[in-house]
Design an enzyme around this catalytic site. Structure first.
Site, PDB file in Angstrom:
ATOM      1  N   HIS A 129       0.835  -1.332   0.044  1.00  0.00           N
ATOM      2  CA  HIS A 129      -0.088  -0.068  -0.057  1.00  0.00           C
ATOM      3  C   HIS A 129       0.691   1.200   0.079  1.00  0.00           C
ATOM      4  O   HIS A 129       0.509   2.165   0.814  1.00  0.00           O
ATOM      5  CB  HIS A 129      -1.062   0.024   1.257  1.00  0.00           C
ATOM      6  CG  HIS A 129      -2.021  -0.906   1.058  1.00  0.00           C
ATOM      7  ND1 HIS A 129      -2.504  -1.470   0.019  1.00  0.00           N
ATOM      8  CD2 HIS A 129      -2.843  -1.664   2.000  1.00  0.00           C
ATOM      9  CE1 HIS A 129      -3.571  -2.392   0.156  1.00  0.00           C
ATOM     10  NE2 HIS A 129      -3.398  -2.578   1.600  1.00  0.00           N
ATOM     11  N   HIS A 203      -9.818   2.347  -0.175  1.00  0.00           N
ATOM     12  CA  HIS A 203      -9.577   1.144   1.119  1.00  0.00           C
ATOM     13  C   HIS A 203     -10.807   1.298   2.055  1.00  0.00           C
ATOM     14  O   HIS A 203     -10.718   1.179   3.148  1.00  0.00           O
ATOM     15  CB  HIS A 203      -8.549   1.240   1.498  1.00  0.00           C
ATOM     16  CG  HIS A 203      -7.983  -0.252   2.145  1.00  0.00           C
ATOM     17  ND1 HIS A 203      -8.702  -0.965   2.814  1.00  0.00           N
ATOM     18  CD2 HIS A 203      -6.768  -0.934   1.949  1.00  0.00           C
ATOM     19  CE1 HIS A 203      -8.160  -2.101   3.175  1.00  0.00           C
ATOM     20  NE2 HIS A 203      -6.960  -2.134   2.415  1.00  0.00           N
ATOM     21  N   GLU A 340     -11.374  -3.274  -3.306  1.00  0.00           N
ATOM     22  CA  GLU A 340     -10.587  -2.271  -3.697  1.00  0.00           C
ATOM     23  C   GLU A 340     -10.209  -2.478  -5.304  1.00  0.00           C
ATOM     24  O   GLU A 340      -9.703  -3.559  -5.589  1.00  0.00           O
ATOM     25  CB  GLU A 340      -9.250  -2.477  -2.999  1.00  0.00           C
ATOM     26  CG  GLU A 340      -9.357  -2.386  -1.303  1.00  0.00           C
ATOM     27  CD  GLU A 340      -8.255  -3.314  -0.728  1.00  0.00           C
ATOM     28  OE1 GLU A 340      -7.022  -3.080  -0.921  1.00  0.00           O
ATOM     29  OE2 GLU A 340      -8.512  -4.121  -0.151  1.00  0.00           O
TER      30      GLU A 340
HETATM   31  C1  GLA Z   1      -5.303  -5.373   1.635  1.00  0.00           C
HETATM   32  C2  GLA Z   1      -4.169  -6.303   1.729  1.00  0.00           C
HETATM   33  C3  GLA Z   1      -4.352  -6.867   3.242  1.00  0.00           C
HETATM   34  C4  GLA Z   1      -4.494  -6.118   4.316  1.00  0.00           C
HETATM   35  C5  GLA Z   1      -5.375  -4.959   4.154  1.00  0.00           C
HETATM   36  C6  GLA Z   1      -5.352  -3.873   5.203  1.00  0.00           C
HETATM   37  O1  GLA Z   1      -6.566  -5.823   1.427  1.00  0.00           O
HETATM   38  O2  GLA Z   1      -4.282  -7.184   0.777  1.00  0.00           O
HETATM   39  O3  GLA Z   1      -3.635  -8.072   3.276  1.00  0.00           O
HETATM   40  O4  GLA Z   1      -3.263  -5.388   4.166  1.00  0.00           O
HETATM   41  O5  GLA Z   1      -5.277  -4.371   2.740  1.00  0.00           O
HETATM   42  O6  GLA Z   1      -5.113  -4.282   6.308  1.00  0.00           O
END
Ligand code: GLA
Length: 376
Positions: A129, A203, A340
């Protein structure tokens, strides 16, 4: 007051209420200050139907989103914290914009034009991220815009050459519009002065029964995807795009999120539940329906439309009862789910995946719509 007069007064009051309600508005208030003393604003967008979104210029975070159920009752359907302080350490990325790269890049490394770039590593040995201080933790420049479609907030951010290890000065623009069709529309664009990689996403954790009101396992979900992206134990794609047929990843027909989540399936086990990218059917670049979620008790329905090739379906597997939400309710495991929209994880290391390279002089563009309605 005689009865006729009384009736007139009531009518006038009602009419005033209706007119006030029917006006789309946008207001700005102070949300807090960062540790570097930067002011953070909170924009409140309201459409003609009374749907309301609160969006911060810190991380582009959607702090609340209130939509009606089948009886016209409004509830906040996104997880979040009570105040700005809660977001300063937003480990779960509640409601945030994610960049420069949504999801993981293996070992934080990739090669572009023969040069190997080393990114910040913040998830085991991988980059997640956008790194240690991703777009979810920076202050964007915000401005209000009343558009025909509905109230909008425009966020811009210049990510400097070398930030978190990425090449190129990247100028990013994100427009959130709360349309009068009860859509939260997100338009992303970006340009760079040096070839780079980019994969922006949003997100929010949704719970269509209202934040904090139980887990999301009863929500029915449809994902318009014949294939998904299997991952290894570190959640890095193996490179395969696997058919969903005969697996717990087949959401082609509406299925309860919890119906198969605990099955003895190697992918569900390594993901701790669903934490996978689905390959959306249809042509990337065109706006198409990626997913539909509905919650039986409230009747609320959310459709997700996107131009992206994939959608990461994440079932809040890492929520564990240690965080208290904005209305005082404790967020237990799987109290929210994310959809997402994005390119596939680790694309810079998988030449067979749709490219995430943004060339100098080119413009990155992406649109996602979360559309809310309800069943009778
Ligand atoms: C995304 C990632 C997850 C986690 C979430 C936030 O979905 O793939 O593994 O990091 O974000 O916790």
């Amino acid at each position: 007051m005689n009865p006729q007069r009384k009736l007139l007064v009531v009518l006038v009051l009602l009419l005033t209420a209706v007119v006030a309600h029917a006006q789309a508005t946008i207001t700005k208030t102070s949300f807090g200050k960062t540790s570097a003393d930067e002011n953070v604003d909170l924009y409140t967008l309201r459409n003609v139907n009374g749907v309301e979104a609160k969006i911060a210029n810190y991380g582009g975070i959607v702090v609340s989103l209130k939509v009606p159920d089948r009886n016209g009752k409004f509830d906040d359907v996104v997880l979040g914290f009570k105040d700005f302080e809660g977001y300063l350490k937003n480990d779960p990325y509640f409601g945030a914009l994610i960049g420069r790269y949504g999801n993981r890049i293996a070992k934080g490394r990739f090669t572009l034009n023969g040069v190997e770039y080393k990114l910040a590593v913040n998830n085991g040995e991988n980059h997640l991220h956008g790194g240690i201080k991703g777009f979810d933790k920076v202050v964007w420049t915000g401005s209000e815009n009343k558009t025909k479609a509905g109230p909008a907030v425009v966020l811009t951010y210049l990510s400097k050459d070398g930030e978190e290890g990425y090449p190129g000065n990247l100028q990013v623009r994100v427009v959130y519009t709360l349309t009068n069709n009860n859509e939260l529309k997100i338009d992303y664009s970006a340009t760079t002065d040096k070839d780079t990689v980019i994969n922006l996403t949003h997100h929010s954790y949704f719970n269509l029964a209202g934040e904090g009101n139980g887990d999301i396992l009863n929500h029915l979900l449809t994902i318009n995807a014949n294939r998904f992206v299997p991952t290894d134990a570190g959640s890095i794609p193996t490179g395969e795009l696997r058919s969903v047929a005969g697996t717990p990843f087949d959401f082609l027909k509406p299925t309860a999120i919890g119906a198969r989540i605990n099955q003895d399936d190697e992918q569900l086990k390594s993901g701790n539940g669903y934490d996978h990218t689905f390959v959306i059917n249809g042509r990337p670049g065109t706006l198409r329906l990626a997913a539909t979620a509905s919650e039986p008790a409230s009747g609320r329905v959310m459709q997700v439309w996107t131009t992206e090739p994939g959608v990461q379906f994440y079932t809040g597997n890492f929520l564990n009862g240690t965080l208290t939400g904005k209305s005082g309710k404790v967020y237990q495991r799987r109290f929210g789910f994310c959809l997402e929209t994005q390119h596939f994880p680790d694309s810079p290391n998988h030449p067979s995946f749709p490219t995430t390279t943004l060339k100098k002089g080119a413009t990155y563009k992406s649109t996602t719509i979360y559309k809310f309605s309800h069943k009778r």
